[in-house]
Design an enzyme around this catalytic site. Structure first.
Site, mmCIF file in Angstrom:
data_model
loop_
_atom_site.group_PDB
_atom_site.id
_atom_site.type_symbol
_atom_site.label_atom_id
_atom_site.label_comp_id
_atom_site.label_asym_id
_atom_site.label_seq_id
_atom_site.Cartn_x
_atom_site.Cartn_y
_atom_site.Cartn_z
ATOM 1 N N ARG A 232 0.863 -1.178 0.000
ATOM 2 C CA ARG A 232 0.000 0.000 0.000
ATOM 3 C C ARG A 232 0.901 1.230 0.000
ATOM 4 N NH1 ARG A 232 -3.600 -2.785 -1.359
ATOM 5 N NH2 ARG A 232 -5.575 -3.217 -0.313
ATOM 6 N N GLU A 261 -4.189 7.005 -4.565
ATOM 7 C CA GLU A 261 -4.348 6.533 -5.955
ATOM 8 C C GLU A 261 -5.663 7.053 -6.526
ATOM 9 O OE1 GLU A 261 -4.090 2.251 -5.704
ATOM 10 O OE2 GLU A 261 -2.072 2.355 -4.878
ATOM 11 N N HIS A 279 -1.288 -0.100 -9.868
ATOM 12 C CA HIS A 279 -1.917 -1.032 -8.917
ATOM 13 C C HIS A 279 -2.554 -2.229 -9.642
ATOM 14 C CE1 HIS A 279 -3.876 -1.373 -4.688
ATOM 15 N NE2 HIS A 279 -3.654 -2.564 -5.213
HETATM 16 C C1 8YV Z 1 -7.033 -5.014 -5.705
HETATM 17 C C2 8YV Z 1 -5.495 -5.218 -3.646
HETATM 18 O O1 8YV Z 1 -6.515 -4.357 -6.811
HETATM 19 O O2 8YV Z 1 -6.168 -7.294 -2.801
HETATM 20 C C3 8YV Z 1 -5.818 -6.156 -2.546
HETATM 21 O O3 8YV Z 1 -5.697 -5.762 -1.385
HETATM 22 O O4 8YV Z 1 -4.930 -4.205 -3.422
HETATM 23 C C4 8YV Z 1 -5.821 -5.580 -5.052
HETATM 24 O O5 8YV Z 1 -5.872 -6.943 -5.229
HETATM 25 C C5 8YV Z 1 -7.902 -4.082 -4.980
HETATM 26 O O6 8YV Z 1 -8.557 -4.660 -3.904
HETATM 27 C C6 8YV Z 1 -8.951 -3.484 -5.901
HETATM 28 O O7 8YV Z 1 -9.251 -2.251 -5.399
#
Ligand code: 8YV
Length: 313
Positions: A232, A261, A279
């Site tokens: 993150r 983001e 991402h």
């Molecule tokens: C996804 C992610 O892109 O699983 C996660 O925590 O960051 C990613 O797999 C995200 O959840 C989509 O917003």
């Protein structure tokens, strides 16, 4: 029997969203011209919210849905969901672990190799015809590097085992030493960054890891050091990182995640020693389909009165 009502807070994998919308009475929050009016109109019957890792849901938003029983998150990271509020109000939260581990770990290695061997820069070098005037400068090597992984959870472990294939030495930082691995353990991120030549952030987001890769850690990593983030944006001091990358205090970075983001600072975009990615760690068809299926399975479990498949809270 009437269909369960679902408020869709965040977009997710379209084919699975289509499936969910066929099964239940779904309402797209993002598409509503008057979002408050939509939420108010569902307040007396909406028991389920589906969101994604980036969008999450705040305490204030949950409070507007007094019948809420489940927040199903499309993503493993639930840092954007107010878990304390959910716990206090008996709202279950589910996520999508395991199914995305390998693709996210692959992304970490892709960014690592791309950053060290300057793959996007090489692509631009060829496209812009610069090769005709002479070869591209030589790059760093991943071979025999010391790699420090922040967070040896499911994804951190998958990254570590991939790193072993590149003849590297792996260390890790985490709240606890793991008894089943032989990697070098650090109970301090700065100490690990001082030892390492590469640091890869693979820990969950949220308050407990906020800026855990601090300015001091990045300085310890140093002018030849490489930082990779597939976790993150919140886990690194982004401002310090940009300053150090620009001033030569940090060698290079490969980033799939950012603060705020999809807004990426112009100062970061301007740098030549970074590889930026929007991402996409889990963004492959099979993984996104499996994540979407887990959302559907958790919703079905709640509706049918069964145990959730992947419950967080
Ligand atoms: C996804 C992610 O892109 O699983 C996660 O925590 O960051 C990613 O797999 C995200 O959840 C989509 O917003």
């Amino acid at each position: 029997m009437s269909k369960a009502t679902i408020l869709l807070m965040g977009m997710f994998y379209q084919p699975k969203l289509d499936e969910l919308e066929k099964l239940y009475d779904c309402h797209r929050h993002w598409a509503a011209p008057d979002k408050d009016a939509l939420v108010a109109s569902l307040a007396d019957r909406c028991e389920i919210v589906v969101t994604n890792g980036g969008r999450g849901i705040s305490a204030q938003e949950m409070a507007q849905l007094p019948k809420l029983r489940l927040v199903a998150c499309f993503g493993v990271g639930v840092d954007a969901i107010d878990l304390d509020y959910a716990r206090q109000h008996g709202i279950a939260v589910s996520n999508t672990p395991d199914v995305l581990t390998d693709d996210v770990a692959d992304m970490a290695l892709a960014l690592l190799l791309g950053t060290m061997r300057r793959i996007p820069q090489g692509d631009r070098f060829v496209r812009e015809g610069r090769w005709l005037a002479g070869g591209m400068p030589v790059t760093r090597s991943l071979q025999r590097k010391r790699i420090g992984v922040v967070g040896l959870g499911r994804i951190g472990r998958a990254i570590a085992s991939r790193c072993e294939a590149f003849n590297t030495e792996v260390g890790y930082f985490g709240p606890n030493r793991k008894s089943d691995v032989s990697y070098k353990y650090f109970d301090d991120v700065v100490a690990m960054a001082d030892w390492a030549e590469v640091v890869i952030a693979a820990c969950p987001g949220g308050p407990s890891t906020y800026r855990i890769v601090s300015r001091a850690a990045l300085e310890a990593l140093g002018p030849d050091g490489v930082f990779i983030n597939i976790a993150r944006g919140s886990v690194v001091d982004q401002e310090a990182m940009i300053e150090l990358l620009a001033g030569g205090g940090l060698g290079a970075a490969g980033l799939d995640v950012f603060d705020n983001e999809p807004n990426v600072p112009a100062e970061l975009i301007a740098l030549d020693n970074v590889v930026l990615h929007p991402h996409q760690g889990s963004a492959t068809h099979p993984t996104r389909a499996a994540m979407g299926q887990l959302v559907i399975d958790n919703v079905a479990a709640l509706v049918e009165g069964r145990e959730l498949v992947t419950r967080v809270v």
